[in-house]
Design a protein around this motif. Structure first.
Motif, short mmCIF file in Angstrom:
data_model
loop_
_atom_site.label_atom_id
_atom_site.label_comp_id
_atom_site.label_asym_id
_atom_site.label_seq_id
_atom_site.Cartn_x
_atom_site.Cartn_y
_atom_site.Cartn_z
N SER A 180 39.67 -81.08 -69.98
CA SER A 180 40.33 -79.83 -70.37
C SER A 180 41.01 -80.01 -71.73
CB SER A 180 41.37 -79.43 -69.32
OG SER A 180 42.47 -80.34 -69.35
N GLY A 181 41.43 -78.89 -72.32
CA GLY A 181 42.12 -78.97 -73.60
C GLY A 181 43.39 -79.80 -73.53
N GLY A 182 44.15 -79.63 -72.45
CA GLY A 182 45.37 -80.40 -72.29
C GLY A 182 45.10 -81.89 -72.13
N GLN A 183 44.04 -82.22 -71.39
CA GLN A 183 43.67 -83.63 -71.21
C GLN A 183 43.21 -84.23 -72.53
OE1 GLN A 183 40.79 -83.01 -68.09
NE2 GLN A 183 42.22 -83.59 -66.48
N GLN A 184 42.44 -83.47 -73.31
CA GLN A 184 42.01 -83.96 -74.62
C GLN A 184 43.21 -84.22 -75.52
OE1 GLN A 184 38.84 -81.77 -76.58
NE2 GLN A 184 37.99 -81.13 -74.61
N GLN A 185 44.22 -83.35 -75.44
CA GLN A 185 45.40 -83.53 -76.27
C GLN A 185 46.12 -84.81 -75.90
OE1 GLN A 185 46.15 -80.93 -78.80
NE2 GLN A 185 46.87 -82.90 -79.52
N PHE B 57 50.36 -79.25 -80.16
CA PHE B 57 50.19 -78.49 -78.92
C PHE B 57 49.88 -77.01 -79.20
CE2 PHE B 57 53.77 -81.57 -77.75
CZ PHE B 57 52.87 -82.60 -77.53
N GLY B 58 49.64 -76.68 -80.46
CA GLY B 58 49.50 -75.29 -80.85
C GLY B 58 48.29 -74.58 -80.29
N ALA B 59 47.23 -75.31 -79.97
CA ALA B 59 45.99 -74.68 -79.50
C ALA B 59 45.94 -74.53 -77.99
CB ALA B 59 44.78 -75.49 -79.99
N THR B 60 46.99 -74.94 -77.29
CA THR B 60 46.98 -74.90 -75.83
C THR B 60 47.67 -73.64 -75.31
OG1 THR B 60 49.02 -76.22 -75.76
CG2 THR B 60 46.94 -77.41 -75.62
N ASP B 61 47.35 -73.27 -74.08
CA ASP B 61 47.99 -72.11 -73.47
C ASP B 61 49.45 -72.44 -73.16
OD1 ASP B 61 48.29 -72.83 -70.39
OD2 ASP B 61 46.35 -73.59 -71.07
N PRO B 62 50.30 -71.41 -72.94
CA PRO B 62 51.73 -71.66 -72.78
C PRO B 62 52.09 -72.62 -71.66
CG PRO B 62 51.34 -69.32 -73.18
CD PRO B 62 49.99 -69.96 -73.02
N ILE B 63 51.39 -72.55 -70.53
CA ILE B 63 51.72 -73.43 -69.41
C ILE B 63 51.37 -74.87 -69.75
CG2 ILE B 63 51.18 -74.01 -67.00
CD1 ILE B 63 50.81 -71.02 -66.50
N THR B 64 50.17 -75.08 -70.30
CA THR B 64 49.77 -76.43 -70.71
C THR B 64 50.68 -76.95 -71.80
OG1 THR B 64 47.46 -75.97 -70.15
CG2 THR B 64 47.87 -77.81 -71.65
N ARG B 65 51.05 -76.08 -72.73
CA ARG B 65 51.92 -76.48 -73.84
C ARG B 65 53.24 -77.01 -73.32
NH1 ARG B 65 52.00 -74.33 -79.24
NH2 ARG B 65 54.01 -74.56 -80.28
N GLN C 285 54.67 -80.80 -73.70
CA GLN C 285 55.98 -81.07 -74.30
C GLN C 285 56.83 -81.95 -73.39
OE1 GLN C 285 57.45 -77.11 -74.89
NE2 GLN C 285 56.46 -76.85 -76.87
N THR C 286 56.80 -81.65 -72.09
CA THR C 286 57.56 -82.45 -71.13
C THR C 286 57.06 -83.90 -71.11
OG1 THR C 286 57.99 -80.51 -69.75
CG2 THR C 286 58.21 -82.67 -68.71
N GLU C 287 55.73 -84.07 -71.09
CA GLU C 287 55.16 -85.42 -71.10
C GLU C 287 55.50 -86.14 -72.40
OE1 GLU C 287 51.01 -84.96 -70.46
OE2 GLU C 287 51.23 -84.23 -68.41
N PHE C 288 55.47 -85.40 -73.50
CA PHE C 288 55.76 -86.01 -74.79
C PHE C 288 57.20 -86.51 -74.85
CE2 PHE C 288 57.14 -85.35 -79.27
CZ PHE C 288 56.42 -86.39 -79.82
#
Length: 339
Positions: free
Chosen positions: A151-156, A177-185, A189-192
């Protein structure tokens, strides 16, 4: 973000002095005499409108863009004296488009810089497994997959892991994180934040999203045209005391509510601990913004505050939250929506 001096400093000091970038044919510089000191382990957010020079300024640190004049040092070493390719191997770089190589597996993508540094196979394999675990991707499941299978979030997350592969003291992040949907973003951010709390890299992070800057940054540089610094301070100080009208526009409406997101519940004077079966609860280390959201859900009824073991240690209500910010939050906020 926790205070910088509460973490061990694993990053490097970055100093920019009068850094200027002028492109041929342009009437004025894209970046004009930019100066900044960044402490080891500090996470600095560059925020400003499109075209203000924030990405150009960041890219001069690893010389993707060459400065026209000025000096940049990392731990006292002049980056302009280094081979550009060698410099970039020592600086992690994460971009919005991620930039994973589609024909390489996830493990091979993360291994790119270690291979350039001539790491042996075992050291490289161990590092890949370690980093996948750090970004919460099971190595047994994901190492052999290709980017298109994520997924996009996993790729990030893989992009962040790749930037960390050679354990660089400095990381540059351009709208990661700009290209991800709000929930994934929000999850990223939390993981970061969790990763930075553990690793304490020196990070320069470009964003157009002021709320993201407030949530992540140790300090925020609000930039205007030609990367002029309008204010460079902690999120709390910028929210409480914008330097000028330009900064106030970035802060926008709801500054008090944004400040609540930076303050833990334990900073408030709690009310009596009255355990109620089925009562709404907030953790003592959660933010006052979370507590306010729960007060909205409860219709204004005081919310129970619990410790890490789930024991009720007090309660909080709108008046006690208001007191923390000097009565900036009023009962009418209970009818408002989260901005």
């Amino acid at each position: 973000m926790s205070e910088t001096n509460s973490r061990p400093a694993a990053g490097a000091r970055i100093v920019l002095r009068d850094v200027t970038k002028t492109y041929p044919g342009q009437a004025g510089p894209a970046v004009d005499s930019f100066s900044m000191d960044i402490a080891p382990g500090e996470l600095i957010m560059f925020v400003g409108p499109s075209g203000c020079g924030k990405t150009t300024t960041m890219k001069m640190i690893n010389r993707i863009i060459e400065p026209t004049s000025g000096s940049i040092t990392i731990d006292g070493e002049d980056v302009l004296s280094l081979d550009p390719n060698e410099l970039r191997r020592r600086i992690g770089y994460v971009i919005q488009q991620i930039g994973l190589f589609p024909h390489m597996t996830i493990a091979e993508n993360i291994s790119v810089v270690p291979k350039l540094l001539s790491w042996d196979k075992k050291r490289t394999r161990d590092r890949v497994e370690e980093l996948l675990a750090v970004v919460e991707l099971d190595p047994k499941t994901y190492a052999a997959r290709y980017p298109r299978q994520l997924s996009g979030g996993q790729q990030q997350r893989v992009g962040v892991a790749r930037a960390l592969a050679a354990d660089p003291p400095v990381m540059l992040m351009d709208e990661p994180f700009g290209a991800t949907d709000p929930i994934t973003r929000e999850k990223l951010q939390t993981e970061f934040l969790r990763l930075q709390e553990k690793l304490s890299k020196t990070i320069v992070f470009v964003t157009h999203d002021f709320d993201e800057a407030v949530r992540l940054g140790d300090r925020i540089a609000v930039l205007s045209e030609r990367s002029q610094i309008e204010q460079f301070d902690t999120p709390a100080n910028i929210l409480a005391n914008p330097a000028n009208d330009y900064v106030s526009q970035f802060v926008g409406h709801g500054a008090a509510l944004k400040r609540l997101g930076l303050i833990p519940v334990n900073q408030a004077t709690l009310g009596p601990a009255v355990p109620v079966r089925g009562a709404i609860e907030v953790g003592i280390n959660d933010s006052l913004r979370n507590a306010l959201d729960l007060l909205v859900l409860s219709g204004g009824t005081p919310v129970a505050v619990v410790d890490a073991h789930g024991r009720v240690v007090g309660s909080i209500d709108i008046e006690r939250i208001s007191a923390v910010l000097g009565a900036e939050i009023v009962p009418s906020a209970l009818t408002g929506a989260r901005p």
